[in-house]
Design an enzyme around this catalytic site. Structure first.
Site, short mmCIF file in Angstrom:
data_model
loop_
_atom_site.label_atom_id
_atom_site.label_comp_id
_atom_site.label_asym_id
_atom_site.label_seq_id
_atom_site.Cartn_x
_atom_site.Cartn_y
_atom_site.Cartn_z
N GLN A 83 22.90 9.99 2.50
CA GLN A 83 22.87 10.96 3.62
C GLN A 83 21.68 10.62 4.52
O GLN A 83 20.80 11.43 4.74
CB GLN A 83 22.71 12.38 3.08
CG GLN A 83 23.96 12.99 2.49
CD GLN A 83 24.98 13.39 3.57
OE1 GLN A 83 24.64 13.60 4.72
NE2 GLN A 83 26.24 13.46 3.17
N SER A 84 21.66 9.41 5.04
CA SER A 84 20.47 8.94 5.76
C SER A 84 20.48 9.37 7.23
O SER A 84 21.37 8.98 8.00
CB SER A 84 20.41 7.42 5.67
OG SER A 84 19.50 6.91 6.61
N ASN A 85 19.45 10.12 7.62
CA ASN A 85 19.30 10.48 9.03
C ASN A 85 19.00 9.23 9.85
O ASN A 85 19.44 9.09 10.99
CB ASN A 85 18.15 11.47 9.21
CG ASN A 85 18.38 12.72 8.38
OD1 ASN A 85 19.40 13.36 8.50
ND2 ASN A 85 17.44 13.03 7.49
#
Ligand SMILES: Cc1ncc(COP(=O)(O)O)c(C=O)c1O
Length: 342
Positions: A83-85
């Site tokens: 879930q990488s911004n």
């Protein structure tokens, strides 16, 4: 007579893509200050920066993507957690520039990658990542090398951005942020005692400290760790701060106590919920109408609240909380909030 160029001038002269509309808002959080009987709290709203869902990566990418374009890149490649911004923002910047974007996602716990997951994962699909490679724990560097080699073998010119955009050039995004923040404080007639931010890959924390040093400010910065124990994070942020200072040719020694990282609010580990984080996210939403994220700013805010409750930060002081964004991850984490929301 020879003119010397200061670190600030070098920072201002760095090529930058026009992702920033001007200074991000610096707002008082009166109701949160009152509810904690604590210091004058202000929030620097980097969550409102205008690329995708906003966040700290916008400032880093403004410099890093300028460098990619200068190298003739046609494909941005980067890596992050599932879930990488940072992956989302790199993809958003690539779209804005008309570049392709490929992502390497680290599946830290085997079997947890779900292509249909929500939050940032949904946004990777919406924004159209050209390719997503999922690699096992610790294989991020290898995954980036393989993705770059594959792109080259297809005749592409890839540009690899490290995890979090946290190289010295990316860190300059937060050196500029520090300079911007100091100017806002002067305008508001305030002097800050402390800046509190999440400390992950470290570019934000290191960049802030480098920018403060460049501007001759001794405001303290406290990084709240989101992934590593204190000593490990302090040595990695110290090394990155020194690299940013060297990159900007700032000849200033970094005092050993200038880098302060705290791990009391790390909870069970990276991206894993803690009661303090859940309460901090709910408290800020309910007192200020500001939405934090569960992985970074929720833990940083838990740290800020913990430091106030513990008497380390007190009424009469002025404390800045850096909101680094990340709210999309909330929509993949709703279940963990059930108990905290009552
Ligand atoms: C929302 C958010 N806040 C804070 C951080 C931490 O910033 P840094 O990696 O520069 O330490 C990240 C990093 O991914 C992030 O996505």
């Amino acid at each position: 007579m020879t003119m010397t160029t200061s670190g600030i001038e070098r920072l201002n002269a760095l090529p930058q893509r026009p992702y920033l509309p001007g200074p991000s808002p610096l707002q008082r959080m009166e109701r949160l200050s009152e509810s904690l009987d604590g210091p004058d709290l202000l929030v620097k709203r980097d969550d409102t920066l205008p690329l995708a869902m906003g966040g700290n990566k916008v400032r880093k990418l403004a410099y890093v993507v300028a460098d990619a374009l200068a190298h003739g890149a046609d494909t941005l490649i980067t890596a992050g957690a599932l879930q990488s911004n940072h992956c989302l923002l790199t993809l958003a910047a690539a779209n804005r520039e008309g570049l392709a974007c490929r992502l390497v996602l680290e599946e830290r716990i085997p079997g947890t990658y779900d292509p249909q997951a929500g939050g940032n994962n949904f946004l990777y699909r919406l924004l159209g990542a050209e390719r997503i490679d999922v690699v096992g724990r610790g294989d991020t560097a290898g995954g980036l090398r393989r993705a770059a080699a594959a792109a080259r073998s297809e005749g592409r010119t890839p540009y690899v951005i490290p995890v979090g955009g946290s190289n010295p050039l990316g860190g300059c995004g937060y050196a500029s942020c520090a300079v911007e923040l100091l100017a806002q404080l002067v305008e508001m007639g305030l002097t800050a005692d402390r800046i509190v931010c999440a400390s992950g890959s470290g570019g934000t924390h290191a960049g802030l400290v480098a920018g403060l040093i460049a501007a001759g400010s001794d405001v303290e910065v406290t990084g709240v760790n989101v992934s590593r124990p204190r000593a490990e994070q302090e040595s990695s942020v110290t090394a990155l701060t020194e690299a940013i200072l060297a990159f900007l040719e700032i000849d200033a020694a970094l005092a050993p106590d200038r880098i302060a990282c705290r791990d009391e609010w790390l909870g069970p580990g990276y991206s894993l919920p803690s009661a303090d984080m859940l309460n901090a996210v709910a408290t800020v939403a309910r007192t200020q109408g500001i939405v934090l994220d569960p992985v970074y700013t929720g833990k940083a805010m838990a740290g800020l609240i913990g430091m106030i409750r513990g008497g380390e930060l007190t009424a009469g002081q002025t404390v800045i909380f850096l909101h680094t964004g990340g709210t999309a991850a909330l929509f993949a984490s709703q279940g963990m909030f059930t108990a905290a929301l009552g």
